[in-house]
Design a protein around this motif. Sequence first.
Motif, PDB file in Angstrom:
ATOM      1  N   VAL A 190      -5.486   0.470   8.796  1.00 27.51           N
ATOM      2  CA  VAL A 190      -6.263   0.411   7.563  1.00 27.51           C
ATOM      3  C   VAL A 190      -7.621   1.603   7.867  1.00 27.51           C
ATOM      4  O   VAL A 190      -7.810   2.370   6.747  1.00 27.51           O
TER       5      VAL A 190
ATOM      6  N   LYS B 143      -2.555   1.600  -3.509  1.00 27.54           N
ATOM      7  CA  LYS B 143      -3.848   0.871  -4.036  1.00 27.54           C
ATOM      8  C   LYS B 143      -4.750   0.198  -2.909  1.00 27.54           C
ATOM      9  O   LYS B 143      -4.224  -0.320  -2.007  1.00 27.54           O
ATOM     10  N   ASP B 144      -5.974   0.312  -2.931  1.00 28.07           N
ATOM     11  CA  ASP B 144      -6.705  -0.017  -1.919  1.00 28.07           C
ATOM     12  C   ASP B 144      -7.113  -1.353  -1.608  1.00 28.07           C
ATOM     13  O   ASP B 144      -7.540  -1.917  -0.571  1.00 28.07           O
ATOM     14  N   LYS B 145      -6.634  -2.083  -2.527  1.00 29.90           N
ATOM     15  CA  LYS B 145      -6.602  -3.761  -2.505  1.00 29.90           C
ATOM     16  C   LYS B 145      -6.086  -4.211  -1.566  1.00 29.90           C
ATOM     17  O   LYS B 145      -6.193  -5.018  -0.709  1.00 29.90           O
TER      18      LYS B 145
ATOM     19  N   LYS C 191      -5.754   5.176   7.076  1.00 39.72           N
ATOM     20  CA  LYS C 191      -5.372   5.287   5.733  1.00 39.72           C
ATOM     21  C   LYS C 191      -6.713   5.385   4.913  1.00 39.72           C
ATOM     22  O   LYS C 191      -6.826   6.199   3.840  1.00 39.72           O
ATOM     23  N   ARG C 192      -7.619   4.739   5.072  1.00 36.92           N
ATOM     24  CA  ARG C 192      -9.048   4.769   4.273  1.00 36.92           C
ATOM     25  C   ARG C 192      -9.810   6.200   4.637  1.00 36.92           C
ATOM     26  O   ARG C 192     -10.305   6.767   3.828  1.00 36.92           O
TER      27      ARG C 192
ATOM     28  N   PHE D 104       0.772  -1.094  -0.118  1.00 37.14           N
ATOM     29  CA  PHE D 104       0.106   0.093  -0.010  1.00 37.14           C
ATOM     30  C   PHE D 104       0.894   1.227  -0.097  1.00 37.14           C
ATOM     31  O   PHE D 104       0.615   2.204  -0.878  1.00 37.14           O
TER      32      PHE D 104
ATOM     33  N   LEU E 113      -5.355  -2.699   1.496  1.00 35.84           N
ATOM     34  CA  LEU E 113      -5.799  -2.372   2.846  1.00 35.84           C
ATOM     35  C   LEU E 113      -7.053  -3.185   3.070  1.00 35.84           C
ATOM     36  O   LEU E 113      -7.273  -3.715   4.219  1.00 35.84           O
ATOM     37  N   GLU E 114      -7.842  -3.593   1.885  1.00 38.67           N
ATOM     38  CA  GLU E 114      -8.873  -4.569   2.015  1.00 38.67           C
ATOM     39  C   GLU E 114      -8.236  -5.878   2.217  1.00 38.67           C
ATOM     40  O   GLU E 114      -9.180  -6.563   3.049  1.00 38.67           O
TER      41      GLU E 114
END
Length: 111
Positions: free
Chosen positions: A105, A69-71, A108-109, A64, A73-74
């Motif tokens: 997470v 890229k959010d993937k 950052k989101r 990240f 964090l997911e």
Amino acid sequence: MYIVSVAPIVTALMVIAALLYVITHGWGTLIALVCALVVLWGRWVLQRQASKDFADMRMSVQGFKATGKDKYLEFIKLRGEQMLRDNKALTSSAKAEIGRLLDYVERKRGA
């Protein structure tokens, strides 16, 4: 270590094995010692999986940071929640580390 110790269980099984030796002339001892080996093997499997999961989540943090890229964090969110839900043998320090990763997470989101 990410998984709680099984030393008390193994110790109890060894004591049972010693007591069963007198009563069963060996067979009970063998069964109790095999049970102790199964407990040790189970902890080893859980420890190995938890170590891999933590390494994957740490790598996702780096991914990240490098790509944004959010993937990543997911992945951290899903894996951390699954570990907390499924693995009841996690140590308190492992649970705290998962908490820190999930907080990361959320920060950052929200940013």
